[in-house]
Enzyme design. Structure first.
Site, PDB file in Angstrom:
ATOM      1  N   ASP A   1      12.740 -60.401  49.886  1.00 16.16           N
ATOM      2  CA  ASP A   1      12.132 -59.101  49.737  1.00 16.16           C
ATOM      3  C   ASP A   1      12.056 -58.432  50.918  1.00 16.16           C
ATOM      4  OD1 ASP A   1      10.736 -56.916  48.996  1.00 16.16           O
ATOM      5  OD2 ASP A   1       9.254 -58.128  47.652  1.00 16.16           O
TER       6      ASP A   1
ATOM      7  N   SER B   1       4.547 -55.999  42.682  1.00 22.85           N
ATOM      8  CA  SER B   1       4.717 -54.461  43.738  1.00 22.85           C
ATOM      9  C   SER B   1       3.484 -53.767  43.434  1.00 22.85           C
ATOM     10  CB  SER B   1       6.091 -53.854  43.157  1.00 22.85           C
ATOM     11  OG  SER B   1       6.413 -52.954  43.940  1.00 22.85           O
TER      12      SER B   1
ATOM     13  N   HIS C   1      13.347 -57.426  46.442  1.00 21.74           N
ATOM     14  CA  HIS C   1      12.190 -57.274  45.804  1.00 21.74           C
ATOM     15  C   HIS C   1      12.111 -57.263  44.151  1.00 21.74           C
ATOM     16  CE1 HIS C   1       8.152 -55.179  45.756  1.00 21.74           C
ATOM     17  NE2 HIS C   1       8.561 -54.294  44.821  1.00 21.74           N
TER      18      HIS C   1
END
Lengths: 397, 397
Positions: A322, A157, A355
């Site tokens: 995600d 991320s 995610h």
């Protein structure tokens, strides 16, 4: 998880502090005269200093990546399933560094720290930071630790954005970049979620324009809502359906505003927990770090041009469900790297968790990382200090 | 829009009020002794009363569906592009009814109204309402207007849930049900967004447990954040990218917490505008109406069983980029209707606008609705009052 590897924890760890007295000019133009970074290390740096791995953290994490504290054994590092002896990033082979970024709230200099110019906490006066600023401070930490070149810089991320930025800011200082669940910039929708989170915090009457420390309060309500919004974007729709569905807490509707559905209970709990330990000014700044990340911006919108200086080899990983940073966004990165004829391994992991998958134990995902790090470990590294003269290292502070 | 139809506005309209003095027992068990519903009508009811169309509103809309007010010409009805002379729902042929639902804040009895038992605004004491309660009160309004059977009940989103519920609660009173951008219930993710919106409102210090009227205030901050969250879910990711992208308001980053990206400006504006005219207690209740809607719940989870009493013909419409209520969810409804061997037309409109598409002018969408209403208009309706003895009508209040 069974990756076929016997794995255990790095055990008791102790955070350390590095102090930097050379002023740093941030991308915003602001100058921070001196600052501290809190970090942890696991494993041992080898003789030629070629086995160091930098782990960059995302929104709410920090330097405590693996292991636990002697006085707080329940406080396990946020990527402990990934990093340790026999784990995918094997601390029997690699020297792993975790660092709390500048502007953080876990010990590194940030809004909660005392501003030497006023003798009071920085609060709202702490400058806006960027991925580039973080990479610059991490490079100074590398100098401080005597690491000229990382075997790998890795993150998921926002952490992956740092791993990516390292490769074009310090091409000589990164052998491999591990870019997991990333995007080359935030979409309008991503920014929108961040903006709502910020507005929830900023409009909380306890925010006091960011100078809430002096009022001995915290914008807890706003931070709670901000975190709840975040959690929605971390989980896939399917995962939420599988985990909570329309499950009623009491089996039948109460037709009231008490907690009715299990998902409400989960979000309220996550929001409350977070608002008790995280600093709102740091949260605000980290959402801005995400919003501003956009390497292509200075290159006429060309990501390929932005990545042109990179020399590292890349592992790019995305997760099918995600929807925050979808595989499509990772493929933009892969495309730009291939346009530069760089060595790229790309894996799209079929995982239901959205995610959040980058933090979870998924055998296929962990075996992939393990295999890639095995490759890194087997590669003949360049001689000690190779290429150091060409780096942009500013030398130890 | 060019649908090949010359269309104009229904012109100046005037809201009317119907008062109901027969107590209504809500699904929650609460009883409302008397209440008013504000409504508007467009076009003329024909001699055999067979051309009435009920338009049900979604989250933030009300009875003002088409036309404008003499003293406020800028205040155009929320579905004015759909309803009017020569428009898809042609008021030269159909008598269209719009109603503000019970619990609303546009004139119908709701939290802002005076509770006759206390002489003060209901506030937090106004009961939780449901789709079923709304359908029951709408049926009373139909009785009041002398409409035994609607040619069609229609709506988008939450409005579509009412159009669907009409068909199994009052099978004899609906010839056609127009179900647009709907879902058979909310997913965990849908509930999650509603819950964050509610928490933003409820934790606003100006909420005062829902009794804010007495404090001469409104939880404006919370309502603003709630609306911002809503807007993210109404637009598709692609539409947001196309409309706002990463466009910076001043062309370059300021590295500040001022409005930086266009999308921030849009959300702040939408949130502020909404918080000035909408009542927070109503907003809270309408999110609960959405959460609780789940016709299958009382039928062992079988939507087909829940819809078994329906006799209407159906037009179901979804939009490809609607991620709030995706086409997949509409197909669940279609499947359950087909399981009951009902007459169903299903259209999946390729539109970029996300959930908001149901409110917008899209030629394919509007031509479809026009063609379907043309069919309704050409169908020989049953004789006046046919089947009225079999309905669950409670008679005019």
């Amino acid at each position: 998880m069974d990756t076929g590897i016997a794995s255990k924890s790095v055990g008791v760890v102790t955070p350390q502090t590095a102090k930097f007295t050379e002023p740093i000019r941030l991308r915003s133009g602001a100058v921070v005269d001196e600052y501290e970074l809190v970090y942890e290390t696991y494993g041992a740096l080898n003789a030629d200093r070629s086995n160091a791995v930098l782990v960059c953290h995302a929104l709410n994490a920090a330097h405590h990546v693996a292991g636990y504290y002697a006085d707080d054994p329940g406080n396990v590092g946020w990527w402990d399933n990934m990093i340790g002896p026999g784990k995918p990033v094997d601390t029997d082979r690699f020297f792993v560094v975790g660092v709390n970024n500048l502007g953080g709230c876990h010990g590194s200099t940030g809004p909660m720290s005392i501003n030497p110019k006023t003798g009071r906490p920085w609060g709202a006066d702490f400058p806006v930071v960027t991925v580039e600023d973080w990479v610059a401070t991490q490079a100074r930490l590398a100098d401080y630790l005597g690491i000229h070149r990382f075997a790998a810089v890795m993150g998921g991320s926002l952490g992956a954005m740092q791993a990516l930025a390292w490769t074009y800011h310090h091409p000589q200082r990164v052998r491999h970049s591990i870019v997991i669940a990333c995007a080359p910039n935030l979409s309008a929708q991503n920014i929108a979620f961040n903006e709502v989170a910020r507005q929830a915090i900023i409009t909380d009457p306890d925010f006091h324009g960011g100078h809430y420390y002096e009022h001995h309060t915290q914008p807890t309500r706003g931070l709670r809502v901000a975190r709840m919004i975040g959690h929605i974007t971390y989980l896939s729709d399917d995962e939420m359906a599988a985990k909570f569905g329309r499950q009623l807490r009491n089996g039948r509707p109460n037709y009231s505003f008490d907690t009715e559905f299990e998902i409400e209970s989960y979000l309220r709990h996550q929001g409350s927990k977070f608002s008790e330990y995280f600093d709102a000014n740091t949260y605000l700044r980290i959402t801005k770090v995400l919003d501003y990340f956009d390497p292509a911006l200075d290159h006429g919108g060309s990501l390929a041009k932005a990545l042109a200086p990179a020399q590292a080899k890349f592992l790019v990983v995305s997760f099918t469900t995600d929807w925050r940073f979808s595989p499509e966004r990772s493929r933009e990165i892969v495309k730009a790297l291939l346009d530069n004829r760089l060595d790229v391994t790309y894996a799209e992991i079929n995982a239901p968790h959205g995610h959040d998958a980058f933090l979870l134990e998924d055998p296929r995902y962990h075996r992939l990382i393990a295999a890639y790090f095995d490759r890194i470990g087997r590669e003949a590294p360049p001689g000690p200090g190779a290429g150091i003269g060409e780096t942009r290292s500013r030398g130890p502070a």
